[in-house]
Design a protein around this motif. Structure first.
Motif, PDB file in Angstrom:
ATOM      1  N   TYR A  98       0.876  -1.325   0.162  1.00  0.00           N
ATOM      2  CA  TYR A  98       0.087   0.070  -0.035  1.00  0.00           C
ATOM      3  C   TYR A  98       0.927   1.263   0.105  1.00  0.00           C
ATOM      4  N   ALA A  99       1.845   1.129   0.711  1.00  0.00           N
ATOM      5  CA  ALA A  99       2.795   2.382   0.351  1.00  0.00           C
ATOM      6  C   ALA A  99       3.335   2.560  -0.898  1.00  0.00           C
ATOM      7  N   THR A 100       3.656   1.483  -1.484  1.00  0.00           N
ATOM      8  CA  THR A 100       4.158   1.392  -2.945  1.00  0.00           C
ATOM      9  C   THR A 100       2.999   2.265  -3.815  1.00  0.00           C
ATOM     10  N   ILE A 101       1.673   1.980  -3.590  1.00  0.00           N
ATOM     11  CA  ILE A 101       0.491   2.552  -4.245  1.00  0.00           C
ATOM     12  C   ILE A 101       0.218   4.017  -3.791  1.00  0.00           C
ATOM     13  N   PHE A 102       0.358   4.338  -2.605  1.00  0.00           N
ATOM     14  CA  PHE A 102       0.077   5.682  -2.083  1.00  0.00           C
ATOM     15  C   PHE A 102       1.055   6.506  -2.605  1.00  0.00           C
ATOM     16  N   ASN A 103       2.217   5.987  -2.610  1.00  0.00           N
ATOM     17  CA  ASN A 103       3.320   6.941  -3.251  1.00  0.00           C
ATOM     18  C   ASN A 103       3.549   7.415  -4.470  1.00  0.00           C
ATOM     19  N   ASN A 104       2.955   6.272  -5.451  1.00  0.00           N
ATOM     20  CA  ASN A 104       3.477   6.395  -6.825  1.00  0.00           C
ATOM     21  C   ASN A 104       2.205   6.318  -7.685  1.00  0.00           C
ATOM     22  N   HIS A 105       0.819   6.352  -7.054  1.00  0.00           N
ATOM     23  CA  HIS A 105      -0.255   5.847  -7.923  1.00  0.00           C
ATOM     24  C   HIS A 105      -0.684   6.708  -9.021  1.00  0.00           C
ATOM     25  N   GLU A 106      -0.161   8.107  -9.028  1.00  0.00           N
ATOM     26  CA  GLU A 106      -0.051   8.665 -10.240  1.00  0.00           C
ATOM     27  C   GLU A 106       0.483   8.232 -11.485  1.00  0.00           C
ATOM     28  N   GLU A 107       1.528   7.500 -11.318  1.00  0.00           N
ATOM     29  CA  GLU A 107       2.435   7.022 -12.157  1.00  0.00           C
ATOM     30  C   GLU A 107       1.662   5.469 -12.795  1.00  0.00           C
ATOM     31  N   TYR A 108       0.475   5.125 -12.258  1.00  0.00           N
ATOM     32  CA  TYR A 108       0.256   3.995 -12.730  1.00  0.00           C
ATOM     33  C   TYR A 108      -1.419   4.128 -13.431  1.00  0.00           C
ATOM     34  N   ASP A 109      -1.328   3.489 -14.572  1.00  0.00           N
ATOM     35  CA  ASP A 109      -2.487   3.703 -15.260  1.00  0.00           C
ATOM     36  C   ASP A 109      -3.695   2.777 -14.714  1.00  0.00           C
ATOM     37  N   TYR A 110      -4.219   2.906 -13.641  1.00  0.00           N
ATOM     38  CA  TYR A 110      -5.139   2.366 -12.942  1.00  0.00           C
ATOM     39  C   TYR A 110      -5.826   3.411 -11.887  1.00  0.00           C
ATOM     40  N   GLU A 111      -7.131   3.223 -11.664  1.00  0.00           N
ATOM     41  CA  GLU A 111      -7.713   4.026 -10.671  1.00  0.00           C
ATOM     42  C   GLU A 111      -7.460   3.489  -9.256  1.00  0.00           C
ATOM     43  N   LEU A 112      -7.773   4.184  -8.303  1.00  0.00           N
ATOM     44  CA  LEU A 112      -7.184   3.950  -7.066  1.00  0.00           C
ATOM     45  C   LEU A 112      -7.824   2.582  -6.531  1.00  0.00           C
ATOM     46  N   ASN A 113      -8.915   2.401  -6.829  1.00  0.00           N
ATOM     47  CA  ASN A 113     -10.006   1.408  -6.065  1.00  0.00           C
ATOM     48  C   ASN A 113      -9.364   0.148  -7.005  1.00  0.00           C
ATOM     49  N   GLU A 114      -9.074   0.481  -8.335  1.00  0.00           N
ATOM     50  CA  GLU A 114      -8.531  -0.711  -9.121  1.00  0.00           C
ATOM     51  C   GLU A 114      -7.052  -1.201  -8.495  1.00  0.00           C
ATOM     52  N   LEU A 115      -6.197  -0.177  -8.086  1.00  0.00           N
ATOM     53  CA  LEU A 115      -5.051  -0.632  -7.329  1.00  0.00           C
ATOM     54  C   LEU A 115      -5.221  -1.246  -6.284  1.00  0.00           C
ATOM     55  N   PHE A 116      -6.296  -1.008  -5.331  1.00  0.00           N
ATOM     56  CA  PHE A 116      -6.477  -1.651  -4.117  1.00  0.00           C
ATOM     57  C   PHE A 116      -6.843  -3.193  -4.551  1.00  0.00           C
ATOM     58  N   GLU A 117      -7.783  -3.417  -5.588  1.00  0.00           N
ATOM     59  CA  GLU A 117      -8.196  -4.666  -5.800  1.00  0.00           C
ATOM     60  C   GLU A 117      -7.026  -5.473  -6.224  1.00  0.00           C
ATOM     61  N   ILE A 118      -5.984  -4.975  -6.856  1.00  0.00           N
ATOM     62  CA  ILE A 118      -4.585  -5.594  -7.472  1.00  0.00           C
ATOM     63  C   ILE A 118      -3.843  -6.035  -6.097  1.00  0.00           C
ATOM     64  N   ALA A 119      -3.990  -5.186  -5.202  1.00  0.00           N
ATOM     65  CA  ALA A 119      -2.987  -5.140  -4.017  1.00  0.00           C
ATOM     66  C   ALA A 119      -3.549  -6.434  -3.185  1.00  0.00           C
ATOM     67  N   GLU A 120      -4.751  -6.537  -3.122  1.00  0.00           N
ATOM     68  CA  GLU A 120      -5.277  -7.603  -2.321  1.00  0.00           C
ATOM     69  C   GLU A 120      -5.003  -8.903  -2.796  1.00  0.00           C
ATOM     70  N   VAL A 121      -5.026  -8.875  -4.146  1.00  0.00           N
ATOM     71  CA  VAL A 121      -4.488 -10.190  -5.129  1.00  0.00           C
ATOM     72  C   VAL A 121      -3.068 -10.388  -4.756  1.00  0.00           C
ATOM     73  N   LEU A 122      -2.356  -9.558  -4.895  1.00  0.00           N
ATOM     74  CA  LEU A 122      -0.813  -9.721  -4.747  1.00  0.00           C
ATOM     75  C   LEU A 122      -0.582 -10.095  -3.028  1.00  0.00           C
ATOM     76  N   TYR A 123      -1.141  -9.378  -2.420  1.00  0.00           N
ATOM     77  CA  TYR A 123      -1.067  -9.753  -1.098  1.00  0.00           C
ATOM     78  C   TYR A 123      -1.323 -11.268  -0.671  1.00  0.00           C
ATOM     79  N   GLY A 124      -2.743 -11.619  -1.218  1.00  0.00           N
ATOM     80  CA  GLY A 124      -3.090 -13.011  -0.961  1.00  0.00           C
ATOM     81  C   GLY A 124      -2.006 -14.092  -1.386  1.00  0.00           C
ATOM     82  N   ASN A 125      -1.520 -14.001  -2.416  1.00  0.00           N
ATOM     83  CA  ASN A 125      -0.504 -14.786  -2.932  1.00  0.00           C
ATOM     84  C   ASN A 125       0.927 -14.621  -1.993  1.00  0.00           C
ATOM     85  N   ILE A 126       1.022 -13.400  -1.386  1.00  0.00           N
ATOM     86  CA  ILE A 126       2.535 -13.360  -0.573  1.00  0.00           C
ATOM     87  C   ILE A 126       2.137 -14.089   0.472  1.00  0.00           C
ATOM     88  N   VAL A 127       0.978 -13.858   1.065  1.00  0.00           N
ATOM     89  CA  VAL A 127       0.660 -14.699   2.412  1.00  0.00           C
ATOM     90  C   VAL A 127       0.604 -16.065   2.125  1.00  0.00           C
TER      91      VAL A 127
END
Length: 545
Positions: free
Chosen positions: A448-477
């Motif tokens: 989430y720090a990566t998202i909040f600090n850089n989200h303007e650089e990513y071609d996604y809406e914030l809520n879409e990045l949150f969705e991706i974050a949970e998918v990535l986090y679930g795999n890490i866990v």
């Protein structure tokens, strides 16, 4: 303070005493506490009482540190606060006549029997650093009354070559010797053995955990017949390229950039089941297209090192400070009292800071407050009768910043425990899953720090990045859990069956996120959105189990 104590705006004090007799001078002791050290410690990075109102200082112990050439003094201070609590700090002091040695880092000007000089922190002086190093190498030979210098059995260092202060001071001050070992001088000290010293020594001498710096020696102060204060801990210096927080956040920035360049459809990124265990080979090709396999291999390796740390801490059968224990009513009462007190503190903190929040942060803060009954019930819903696993001495403050990275391997450091906890609470045996939860929260922070600090650089809406974050986090866990559980179970470490592991993990994740909320609102309010989002996700995931 009178104008007589000011010269060119700097503190200046005169005493008809020599340096050797100065700490026996009543006026010096009084002025050292009231006029000299009060303004000095408030400016030090290692001083942890900045959020509270200082009432007065008192010297509770002092002792000489000397050889045939130089005399220094160790001073243990008791800081009394208006809020009716105390903290203890250790400060070694020196008297020098050449200011160029320390530049502007002086505590005060002194005139002793007409000789002008400067009171300074002795750690700034190479002569002091060399002296304490040699005393540790000599071990018991240099016992002075209540002060003991001990050399660890694994210490193979032959002699002194060089020393330097390490980086920016934080809560402690570290000295690098010979570029091979490091001596951590504890600034905030406790009338008890420091857990970092206890656990480092144990893992080196009995736990045989290789992925932590070896214990090489210590400095302790016998404060009373039954109490000691740990002043210093010497360990090997592990070559590294920084900590795992830097390592993984750098990795994640590239991962999200690659994701943004590829822009896959979100429906192809299916979330894994909550707390599902995954082999590295189970990570889907849709995720590996933008998050390299090496990332998950590193997660798995960190899980293995975490498991090996717990195996090392969980094998003791003689030393009662380290023998595993079952859960019981005493632990449950301690845990619930502690967490409910902490939780009520967080509620007050959030309510008092609502006016500073806006947007998503305010929305999540209000969601947290609306769920306070649910959270309180979960914290109280701890039934030791259902738990068959054992409690151990654990790291206690385990996150990516407590892990060094060297050639894609991981070395675990800093076993002092949670800064907010008392020294006694840090030594309470807890479920090792609490450390795992701490690392999961740290990975969540990193994403989430990566998202909040850089989200303007990513071609996604914030809520879409949150969705991706949970998918990535679930795999890490999932990858971390699979490796960790397999490793500890093969070593017969009793962490319980899967339902118990999952219950403890969910409980500890919520506990950790609530704890983080206090730190963020006090220290860096902008980051409070991360624990707010973490608590929201934990509660929402549990709804759909």
């Amino acid at each position: 303070m009178s104008e007589d104590n000011q010269i060119d705006g700097r503190l200046d004090f005169k005493y008809e005493s020599s340096w050797e007799e100065l700490l026996e001078n009543e006026r010096f002791n009084r002025e050292l506490c009231n006029d000299i050290l009060q303004p000095y410690i408030l400016k030090q990075r290692w001083y942890g009482g900045k959020a509270s109102a200082l009432k007065y200082l008192e010297i509770i112990d002092s002792f000489p540190i000397e050889d045939q050439n130089d005399r220094f003094y160790g001073v243990v201070l008791e800081v009394n606060f208006q809020e009716a609590f105390v903290q203890n700090y250790f400060l070694p002091i020196a008297f020098i006549t050449d200011q160029s040695v320390v530049g502007d880092k002086i505590i005060a000007r002194l005139r002793l029997n007409g000789q002008e000089g400067f009171l300074v922190d002795a750690l700034l002086l190479e002569s002091f650093r060399k002296q304490i190093f040699l005393k540790i190498l000599e071990g018991e030979k240099y016992r002075y009354k209540e002060i003991a210098y001990r050399r660890g059995r694994s210490n193979t260092i032959a002699g002194y070559e060089s020393s330097r202060l390490m980086g920016v001071e934080q809560s402690n001050t570290s000295i690098v010797y010979n570029e091979t070992c490091i001596l951590k001088i504890f600034r905030r000290v406790y009338v008890d053995e420091n857990p970092d010293y206890e656990i480092s020594k144990y893992l080196t001498m009995k736990g045989f955990f290789k992925n932590t710096p070896k214990y090489l020696g210590s400095i302790t102060l016998k404060f009373s017949d039954k109490n000691v204060i740990t002043l210093g801990l010497m360990q090997e210096l592990v070559p590294n390229k920084g900590d795992a927080w830097e390592y993984f956040t750098h990795y994640l920035k590239g991962v999200f950039k690659e994701l943004s360049d590829q822009k896959p459809k979100l429906e192809t990124l299916r979330p894994v089941k909550y707390l599902e265990q995954l082999a590295v080979t189970d990570v889907s090709s849709a995720i590996l297209a933008w998050c390299p396999l090496g990332f998950f291999e590193d997660v798995s390796n960190l899980a293995m090192r975490t498991a090996q740390m717990h195996i090392g801490l969980g094998q003791e059968r003689i030393n009662t400070a380290f023998t595993p224990q079952p859960f019981g009513n005493d632990y449950s009462v301690w845990l619930k009292n502690r967490l409910i007190y902490q939780f009520e503190n967080r509620i007050n903190l959030v309510e008092n800071n609502l006016h500073k929040l806006d947007g998503l942060q305010l929305e999540l803060a209000n969601e947290f407050l609306s769920n306070k009954k649910v959270i309180r019930k979960q914290l109280l819903d701890f039934d030791e009768d259902k738990l068959k696993s054992e409690r151990l001495r654990i790291h206690g403050d385990y996150h990516l910043g407590q892990v060094l990275v060297h050639e894609r391997d991981f070395y675990i450091i800093d076993f002092e425990g949670e800064p907010e906890s008392t020294i006694r609470d840090r030594k309470v045996k807890q479920p090792p899953i609490k450390d795992v939860a701490g690392m999961f929260r740290s990975f969540n922070y990193a994403i989430y720090a990566t998202i909040f600090n850089n989200h303007e650089e990513y071609d996604y809406e914030l809520n879409e990045l949150f969705e991706i974050a949970e998918v990535l986090y679930g795999n890490i866990v999932g990858v971390f859990l699979r490796t960790y559980i397999q490793e500890v179970q093969q070593a017969n470490l009793n962490i319980g069956y899967i339902k118990e592991i999952e219950f403890l993990l969910q409980y500890c994740l919520l506990e950790k996120a609530v704890y983080e909320l206090g730190y963020e609102l006090n220290a860096r309010p902008r980051w409070a959105i991360i624990p707010f989002k973490g608590i929201s996700n934990i509660l929402n995931q549990q709804k759909y189990e």
